[in-house]
Design an enzyme around this catalytic site. Structure first.
Site, PDB file in Angstrom:
ATOM      1  N   ASN A  90      -5.246  -9.789  -4.712  1.00 50.65           N
ATOM      2  CA  ASN A  90      -5.370  -9.369  -3.316  1.00 50.65           C
ATOM      3  C   ASN A  90      -4.746  -8.010  -3.060  1.00 50.65           C
ATOM      4  O   ASN A  90      -4.950  -7.425  -2.004  1.00 50.65           O
ATOM      5  CB  ASN A  90      -4.731 -10.412  -2.389  1.00 50.65           C
ATOM      6  N   ASP A 150       0.821  -1.220   0.000  1.00 49.14           N
ATOM      7  CA  ASP A 150       0.000   0.000   0.000  1.00 49.14           C
ATOM      8  C   ASP A 150       0.851   1.264   0.000  1.00 49.14           C
ATOM      9  O   ASP A 150       0.442   2.296   0.517  1.00 49.14           O
ATOM     10  CB  ASP A 150      -0.960   0.023   1.209  1.00 49.14           C
ATOM     11  N   HIS A 203      -4.502  -1.347  -6.510  1.00 48.03           N
ATOM     12  CA  HIS A 203      -3.940  -0.027  -6.797  1.00 48.03           C
ATOM     13  C   HIS A 203      -5.102   0.923  -7.073  1.00 48.03           C
ATOM     14  O   HIS A 203      -6.045   0.565  -7.772  1.00 48.03           O
ATOM     15  CB  HIS A 203      -3.068  -0.035  -8.056  1.00 48.03           C
TER      16      HIS A 203
END
EC number: 6.3.4.4
Length: 430
Positions: free
Chosen positions: A38, A13, A41
């Site tokens: 999973n 992240d 963006h």
């Protein structure tokens, strides 16, 4: 002219999507080399928001070839849904600009079911997965029983491969008291997927080798972050694949020499999703303030991220394990207005100072961060596009991070917008 690998230097992240999209303008080919759907963006381009999970960020650039490599685990339905969603937003996606490795492992519904069952079984042993079947699919790959994309092209042998897969899964399901799976149901589903997926299938290692010899620029896009690497991360609270830069070669079918410059991504602070150690976590008003300002919620899951101060020890460790040449520092603007900012420069473990994060789960839980307090800044950094736009104290903060992690800042991101990026060193020209 170097090929560039982009990897997260924290727990994922870090803003890889925007940076990869920004760099992809200079690349001919963008390659995803590990993970699955999973890791999401979020990209903001000309005011429009695009959410990607499985597809390389290069699909948003016209004239670029995007590739999903063999190191990825591939959910057919998630792929088709994502393609359809982007096409509805006006993004052109077809086999002309997107290729998928023929030997990519498929994620099936039984993988998702098993993943969710394990996570729900006991809160004490939950890892914090996205329940999307990533781990179980990788288990089948390593166990040599996975169904791969190329298998859909041979419907005569596919039933045998499904039987081999179910010999394992139905035995497991019996032990869990679950209903047995009929191979005919899987065969029917995969047969329906075949004509939709096979046009994208490609011998990716060969394609990339040809393009490399032609002098094409390649951008390798990692998912998650180095601290979630199955070997080098905070095990067992990790993902099920290798996320370090070396995986770019393995997960795309190229030799290590094809990798040139390694760009590591890190936020100006730290976040984490799910369970696991987090030495600098701020489970207080400071953490909530960072989370609200940074909109720290998972792209795919919507789960709130845990937030804390920048951990120079962990990023320095990622620099070493990934061979990072330069860092892209993101979300500096989220720290605007803080009177002071803490940075972790080391740990204290059982009364002794250490300069690295230990591998043992017990030791990881006992480390205490050693902080250096840095004066904050009042002027905004948001939307800055040059060093001259930054407050002097913000520049000092960036320079101190460089010193602590032993790696220069190559790029600085000051908003989700594509153009709000300060270039220090172009990775493709390093």
């Amino acid at each position: 002219m170097a090929n560039v690998v982009v990897v997260g230097a924290q727990w994922g992240d870090e803003g890889k999507g925007k940076i990869v999209d920004w760099l992809s303008e200079q690349a001919d080919i963008v390659v995803r080399f590990q993970g699955g759907h999973n890791a999401g963006h979020t990209l903001v381009i000309n005011g429009a928001t695009y959410k990607l999970a499985l597809l390389p960020s290069g699909v948003l650039r016209t004239g670029k070839l995007s590739v999903i490599g063999n190191g990825v685990v591939f959910d057919p339905q998630a792929f088709l849904d994502e393609v359809s969603k982007l096409q509805s937003q006006g993004v052109a996606i077809s086999p002309d600009n997107l290729r998928v490795a023929e030997n990519v492992t498929l994620i099936l519904p039984l993988h998702r079911e098993l993943d969710a069952l394990r996570e729900s079984a006991s809160a004490a042993t939950a890892i914090g997965t996205t329940r999307r079947g990533i781990g179980p699919a990788y288990e089948d790959k390593v166990g040599r029983r996975a169904i791969r994309l190329m298998d859909l092209a041979d419907l005569d042998t596919l039933p045998h491969k499904i039987d081999r897969l179910l010999a394992h899964h139905n035995a497991l399901r019996r032990g869990l008291g679950l209903e047995q799976i009929d191979g005919k149901d899987i065969l029917r589903e995969l047969t329906a997927f075949a004509p939709k997926l096979l046009p994208y299938a490609e011998t990716v290692w060969r394609l990339l080798d040809i393009k490399r010899r032609e002098g094409k620029r390649m951008l390798f896009e990692g998912a998650q972050g180095a601290l979630l690497d199955v070997d080098h991360g905070t095990y067992p609270y990790v993902t099920s694949s290798n996320t370090v830069a070396a995986q770019a070669a393995t997960g795309a079918g190229l030799g290590p020499g094809a990798i040139g410059y390694v760009l590591g991504l890190c936020k100006a602070y730290t976040t984490r999703v799910g369970q696991g150690p987090f030495p600098t976590e701020q489970d207080n008003e400071t953490g909530r303030k960072i989370g609200e300002r940074g909109r720290e919620f998972g792209t795919n899951t919507g789960r709130p991220r845990r937030c804390g101060w920048f951990d120079a020890v962990l990023v320095r460790q990622a620099v070493r394990t990934c061979g990072i040449n330069g860092l892209a520092l993101t979300k500096l603007d989220i720290l605007d207005g803080f009177d002071t900012i803490d940075v972790c420069t080391g740990y204290r473990l059982d009364g002794k100072e250490i300069d690295h994060f230990p591998a043992g789960e017990g030791a990881q839980a006992r480390v205490e961060p050693i902080y250096e307090t840095i004066e904050g800044w009042k002027q905004p950094t948001a939307n800055a596009r040059s060093w001259a736009d930054l407050p002097a104290q913000a520049i000092k903060y960036v320079r101190r991070i460089e010193e602590l992690v032993g790696c220069p800042i190559a790029l600085l991101s000051t908003s989700p917008e594509r153009e709000d990026t300060i270039l220090v060193q172009n990775p493709f020209e390093a």
